[in-house]
Design a protein around this motif. Structure first.
Motif: not given
Lengths: 109, 234
Positions: B148-163
């Motif tokens: 997911l991180g490699a493909l989606i790139g910038a949009s793979a950021k966590l929605p909430l801190a601390g999950l």
């Protein structure tokens, strides 16, 4: 870093080292299995290492913000109390993580 | 862990057991995949790293080293130091490993911090296939995150801190259960003390140093002799 052969070589070397470390106690099992130290460590180590992994994870989390370690301490205390009372791992983890996310995201930290 | 008492209930309970690992591994894996691709590597190399190296801290560590073009030997040495603690994980699992080669060596390969802590907390009734299932699911979560991180790139950021605190919560639950099994708080005090010393000595290597200190105390402290001879005869 677009040089794929170099990256693949590094990955293979890292994989070899990591696997060798994880395999060592099993390869030495014939000697280790009979040693009284193994029984001794088998009882002592899991709780000690679990505590260390917990401390390390808390330390890492608390380094991501400037509020000191209290959000981590509060959240872990809730997890420990819930687990002692309920023995329900999923409940303890979801409640503790939820509380921590609240503390971190809604102006409290 | 309390619930997988009947091996028949395996699939659901295995999923439930690895759920907190998933909550940590999917976001962390996607951060790894994202950073790895950002540093200029192909997406499939990130997946290959999580497939064949499968060691979180070492994978994060290698990104700047690869970007700087360090020699293979230097990166291998750094991996050795970062993963040195894994040497000790097998010690608590020697008796419980399957004899079947494929299952056995896969379990050895997949002994990360989280998988180790899940496997050592399982009741004795849990079978080898379920142990391998837990290890496989955990690596699956890590691979999924990486992809997911490699493909989606910038949009793979966590929605909430601390999950990803779910991992710390998992370690807390497992600490409670390990304590419940033995009712001996001494290892906890040793760990607290050792971690304090290690942070003071070398914060970068705190976990490894603290584990080595704990092992030294564990070897030095003789358990009640009756208990030891009882287990040695088994």
């Amino acid at each position: 870093m677009s040089d794929s052969p170099y990256i693949i070589t590094v990955l293979l070397a890292m994989a070899l080292v990591t696997f060798a470390l994880r395999a060592l106690p099993f390869l030495a099992a014939q000697w280790l299995g009979r040693h009284p130290w193994v029984a001794q460590l088998g009882r002592f180590l899991p709780l000690a290492i679990m505590t260390l992994l917990l401390l390390h994870a808390m330390h890492g989390a608390s380094s991501e913000h400037a509020a000191g370690p209290w959000p981590e301490l509060v959240a872990v205390a809730v997890v420990v109390l819930l687990q002692l009372k309920s023995r329900n791992p999923l409940l303890s983890i979801v409640a503790g993580t939820g509380l921590y996310v609240l503390l971190r995201n809604f102006g409290l930290v | 862990m309390t619930h997988p008492e009947q091996p028949e209930a395996s699939r659901l309970s295995i999923l439930a057991l690895t759920a907190p690992v998933a909550m940590g591994y999917v976001p962390l894996g996607s951060v790894f995949g994202f950073l790895f691709v950002q540093a200029g590597a192909e997406w499939w190399l990130a997946v290959l790293a999580s497939l064949c190296v499968y060691a979180g801290a070492a994978q994060f560590m290698m990104i700047p080293m690869l970007a700087a073009g360090l020699p293979v030997g230097a990166i291998a040495l750094a991996t050795l130091i970062v993963n040195l603690r894994h040497i000790f994980y097998g010690l608590s699992l020697l008796e419980r490993m399957p004899n079947q080669r494929l299952l056995r060596w896969y379990l050895v390969f997949a002994l990360t911090d989280e998988t180790y802590s899940l496997l050592t907390s399982l009741p004795k009734t849990v079978g080898h296939r379920q142990m391998a299932g837990i290890a496989l699911l955990n690596q699956g979560w890590w691979l999924l995150g990486t992809l997911l991180g490699a493909l989606i790139g910038a949009s793979a950021k966590l929605p909430l801190a601390g999950l990803d605190f779910a991992l710390a919560a998992l370690f807390a639950v497992l600490t409670v259960e390990q304590w419940r099994a033995r009712r001996d708080a001494f290892p906890i005090w040793v760990a607290l003390f050792a971690y304090g010393i290690a942070q003071w000595l070398a914060p970068q290597q705190a976990l490894l140093i603290a584990i080595v200190l704990s092992i030294l105390v564990g070897l030095w402290r003789k358990p009640a002799s009756a208990e030891l001879s009882g287990e040695a005869k088994q």
